[in-house]
Design an enzyme around this catalytic site. Structure first.
Site, short mmCIF file in Angstrom:
data_model
loop_
_atom_site.label_atom_id
_atom_site.label_comp_id
_atom_site.label_asym_id
_atom_site.label_seq_id
_atom_site.Cartn_x
_atom_site.Cartn_y
_atom_site.Cartn_z
N ASP A 1 11.36 38.87 9.78
CA ASP A 1 10.88 39.54 8.58
C ASP A 1 9.83 40.60 8.90
O ASP A 1 9.28 40.65 10.01
CB ASP A 1 10.27 38.52 7.62
N LYS B 1 11.91 42.87 4.11
CA LYS B 1 11.98 43.40 2.75
C LYS B 1 10.58 43.84 2.36
O LYS B 1 9.66 43.02 2.28
CB LYS B 1 12.50 42.35 1.77
N MET C 1 0.87 38.19 -2.64
CA MET C 1 1.59 39.37 -3.14
C MET C 1 1.15 39.73 -4.57
O MET C 1 1.97 39.97 -5.45
CB MET C 1 3.12 39.11 -3.10
#
Length: 289
Positions: free
Chosen positions: A68, A90, A205
């Site tokens: 990732d 991503k 996040m």
């Protein structure tokens, strides 16, 4: 008064166990990484030294690493010579593989007889979509192993001098994500309940929607004067920590634009930072952590 009797390693140790440093691990019975298996493994919050021995073992025995965006590239230099590296990161607003693409790729690689290391930042099961990937692997009949990692909501905060729990501050902590699968502020979270449920809230996040989240928490009764700490690039030499209040959090993010990835902590745990701020100065010169 000592804590207990001192014990020393005796003469009974074998040759391998008498070795020094990491060579002592060579004779350990790590689990076999079999062909056709997928290991979902957490690489920790960033610093290479914070990954587990099992993660290092997986790097040394895998055939392919599907990793990732939040995996520190310095960790990948420890992969077995000849192993393949496949980026599957991503990042918001940038072209990225879909979760469906990644899951299908893991299944295809495993069915081809590869030892597949699915490497994720932090911990696979802490807002890392590891549960979703395991679900599809299980339905496809692909054997897998979970190797937990240090999550940034605990280990990353520790590098900023913020204890997730402290007996003088909080006996509970809430972990939540700042956005849902659509990228919006999670509508399924009962923000009024969260506002009063725990003295400390740790958010992953959350920068994009921090102003909205702060407003929802205050509407639920949270004190706007609560301390908010934002830890960017936790455990890395370029780690940054900023402090504001819940009432000013949205305006602060808009003006200061803190770097991502970042972890946000709300509440009294952040008050310990000035006293416990240990990761500074020459200590940061060591890239291992």
């Amino acid at each position: 008064m000592g804590l207990g009797p001192t014990k020393r390693i005796g003469e009974w140790l074998g040759t391998a166990e008498r070795a020094t440093g990491f060579a002592r691990l060579d004779a350990e019975a790590f689990p076999a990484f079999e062909p056709g298996w997928v290991w979902l493994t957490g690489a920790g919050p960033g610093a290479p030294g914070l990954m587990s021995l099992m993660c290092y073992h997986a790097l040394q025995t895998c055939d392919v690493v599907v990793y990732d965006a939040l995996v520190n590239p310095d960790i990948l230099r420890w992969v077995k010579v000849g192993a393949e590296l496949e980026y599957a990161g991503k990042r918001g607003g940038k072209p990225s593989p879909t979760q469906k693409d990644i899951t299908h790729r893991l299944i295809d690689l495993a069915r081809a007889g590869k030892r597949v290391l699915r490497l994720k930042g932090g911990d696979p099961f802490m807002f890392g979509r590891g549960g979703e990937e395991c679900q599809h692997l299980a339905l496809a009949g692909i054997p897998f192993r979970i190797v937990p990692g240090i999550t940034s909501g605990i280990g990353g905060l520790a590098y900023a001098g913020v204890p997730a729990t402290h007996r003088d501050t909080n006996h509970s902590v809430i972990f939540l994500t700042g956005h849902d699968a659509t990228g919006n502020m999670p509508a399924s979270v009962n923000w009024a309940a969260v506002a009063k449920a725990s003295p400390v809230i740790v958010m992953y996040m959350a920068l994009k929607h921090l102003g909205e989240i702060a407003a929802a928490l205050m509407a639920g009764g949270r004190d706007g004067g609560d301390c908010v700490a934002i830890v960017s690039n936790a455990s890395m030499p370029h780690q940054q920590t900023a402090e504001t209040t819940l009432a000013e959090a949205g305006a602060f993010v808009a003006s200061a634009d803190p770097p991502t990835p970042a972890i946000v902590v709300v509440g009294g745990a952040a008050d310990w930072r000035s006293l416990l701020d240990w990761y500074k100065g020459a200590i940061r010169d060591n890239p291992i952590g």
